[in-house]
Design an enzyme around this catalytic site. Structure first.
Site, mmCIF file in Angstrom:
data_model
loop_
_atom_site.group_PDB
_atom_site.id
_atom_site.type_symbol
_atom_site.label_atom_id
_atom_site.label_comp_id
_atom_site.label_asym_id
_atom_site.label_seq_id
_atom_site.Cartn_x
_atom_site.Cartn_y
_atom_site.Cartn_z
ATOM 1 N N HIS A 90 51.756 -19.337 50.224
ATOM 2 C CA HIS A 90 50.887 -19.549 51.385
ATOM 3 C C HIS A 90 50.701 -21.038 51.634
ATOM 4 O O HIS A 90 50.396 -21.805 50.709
ATOM 5 C CB HIS A 90 49.521 -18.895 51.168
ATOM 6 N N SER A 91 50.891 -21.453 52.899
ATOM 7 C CA SER A 91 50.680 -22.836 53.324
ATOM 8 C C SER A 91 51.587 -23.772 52.507
ATOM 9 O O SER A 91 52.811 -23.617 52.534
ATOM 10 C CB SER A 91 49.191 -23.189 53.190
ATOM 11 N N LEU A 92 51.024 -24.715 51.760
ATOM 12 C CA LEU A 92 51.855 -25.539 50.881
ATOM 13 C C LEU A 92 52.727 -24.660 49.996
ATOM 14 O O LEU A 92 53.906 -24.954 49.768
ATOM 15 C CB LEU A 92 50.980 -26.450 50.016
ATOM 16 N N SER A 118 53.828 -17.651 54.196
ATOM 17 C CA SER A 118 52.571 -17.317 54.863
ATOM 18 C C SER A 118 51.837 -18.585 55.301
ATOM 19 O O SER A 118 51.783 -19.575 54.558
ATOM 20 C CB SER A 118 51.708 -16.515 53.879
#
Length: 250
Positions: A90-92, A118
């Protein structure tokens, strides 16, 4: 029983047929993925990746260079190839998972069966960096507040934030200094998860993930902001379970 190793938190159990390696967002802790184990098929073993600078590794220096982090993570994951595995980030964490998958493919190492990314724009077409890692303390804390992923009581706790901010800055530097290098397309299916109310991810740049694999790429939208993986956890886990079941990995 929870098993902790330098890089991995997991709960071993009988009948595991696939490992799901989970990569955290900036400032995140691997422990946030542990509740997933009880909600997924018991055949899936959640392996949450704990990076230096948090949890039991708080005393270690966090990575600020993505290439170095990827080079360290790849052999850890490749060494656990007794079972098929998949990635969720997720993200990073999505960027890290993507680059680890590319590293594994480039070096002929065992590959994930599926990549779930994500809350992240496509790496080749990212918005300009926000340079959050360089912000003064007060501005950085306000930026964290806008992401709605850190409890307000934590943001207001000065001593705790002084302890956490070095790792958060290092994580944001991984994002801000990310450089996309052209490489052969991935050969694995990709599922992209995105929040309809996520102001930190441009809608059109989510769809560009389709340019990163020669296999199938599905885009799934969820209610919620950047941290829809928390507010819409059940829906997110249904999506992950469906993606894995479609490939008959679990």
């Amino acid at each position: 029983m929870l098993e902790t190793q330098p890089w991995i938190l997991r709960q071993p159990g009988p009948g595991r047929r696939l490992r799901l390696f989970c990569f955290s967002y900036a400032g995140g802790n691997a422990a946030s993925y542990l509740p997933w184990q009880a909600e997924l098929d018991p055949a899936i073993e959640v392996c949450a990746l704990q990076l230096p600078g948090r949890g039991a590794r708080m005393g270690e220096t966090p990575y600020s260079c993505l290439a170095s982090l990827v080079a360290a993570l790849a052999p850890v994951i490749a060494s656990r190839n007794a079972l098929p595995f998949a990635f969720f980030g997720h993200s990073l964490g999505a960027l890290v998972a993507f680059e680890v998958a590319r590293h594994l493919q480039r070096h002929g190492m065992p590959m994930p069966e599926h990549l779930f990314v994500s809350g992240c724009e496509a790496p080749q077409y990212r918005s300009p960096p926000k340079n959050l890692h360089a912000l003064p303390e007060a501005e950085l804390i306000e930026s964290l507040r806008s992401y709605n992923g850190t409890p307000s009581e934590v943001l207001a706790h000065r001593e705790l934030m002084e302890l956490l901010l070095p790792t958060i800055r290092a994580d944001f530097s991984l994002v801000d200094n990310y450089h996309y290098d052209p490489a052969p397309l991935l050969t694995i299916p990709v599922t992209v998860l995105a929040g309809r109310g996520d102001d930190h991810v441009a809608t059109g740049l989510v769809e560009q993930w389709q340019r990163e694999t020669e296999a199938a790429c599905e885009i799934e939208w969820f209610d919620g902001d950047h941290f829809f993986i928390h507010s819409e956890r059940r829906a997110v886990l249904r999506c992950v379970a469906a993606g894995l079941a479609a490939g008959q990995y679990a």
